[in-house]
Design an enzyme around this catalytic site. Sequence first.
Site, short mmCIF file in Angstrom:
data_model
loop_
_atom_site.label_atom_id
_atom_site.label_comp_id
_atom_site.label_asym_id
_atom_site.label_seq_id
_atom_site.Cartn_x
_atom_site.Cartn_y
_atom_site.Cartn_z
CE1 TYR A 160 -3.95 2.21 0.61
CE2 TYR A 160 -2.54 3.28 2.24
CZ TYR A 160 -3.69 3.27 1.46
OH TYR A 160 -4.57 4.32 1.54
CE LYS A 192 -3.25 4.81 -1.81
NZ LYS A 192 -4.34 5.21 -2.74
#
Length: 262
Positions: free
Chosen positions: A158, A162
């Site tokens: 994750y 990002k």
Amino acid sequence: MTNSISRVALVTGAGRGIGRAIALRLAQDGLDVAVNDIAANAEAINETAEAIRATGQRSHAVLADVSDAEEVPNMVASVASELGALDVMVANAGIAHIQGLLDLEVADWDRVMSVNLRGVFLCYQAAARQMIKQGSGGKIIGAASIVAYRPFALLGPYSASKWGVRGLTQAAAMEWAKHKITVNAYCPGIVGTSMWEQIDEKLAEEEGIPKGDALKKYSEAIAMGRVSVPEDVAKYVSYLASTDSDYMTGQSVMIDGGIQFS
């Protein structure tokens, strides 16, 4: 009464959480708002569309997987055909996977990257092509996160996705400024959504603490003294979608209540 000259926005992952809050805020701002989610969330996305129509603005619900290279351009074309144009793209759809890197399966890594980074790229690209064809510029806005600046343990894929959105946003801003397209990203912190409930549950399991304590532990770092709500993020996206941000591009700004300072 519907404004026939309203600007048109498309928000992905708008069935719930931050995406829904963004879609409703943009409708309140006077935009016509198309909304997207996957087929499994069809009921929720239709409810969001109805809530937008209740404000007096037009809406159009499109089921599509943002990681699919055919479905994304078709989604953008559908919005432009149904609502007349695309002026604002909010590439909000995202997923999380909570697990230590040593135990992480490649398939789980790929799944997170396919939605969070590939999906944002496909939405950016399809939106830019439509905006360039229209010839009137536009606003492209992506979902990053505070982990685009400092990762969280157990959120490796994750966090990496990002960071990728942050870099992609800068590159797109450089390339598309000549077309009067601005490209920026928003970086939420800890938000009271179902995603963070999932993160809390998995972190608590991994760290051997009661459910709820992981979220409490991370929330103690928030200077403003409370967990964010989706509307906090939507307010900032409202600015990015407006003409007030016309001279701002290539930025990924944290809206986290004061957790991370850059």
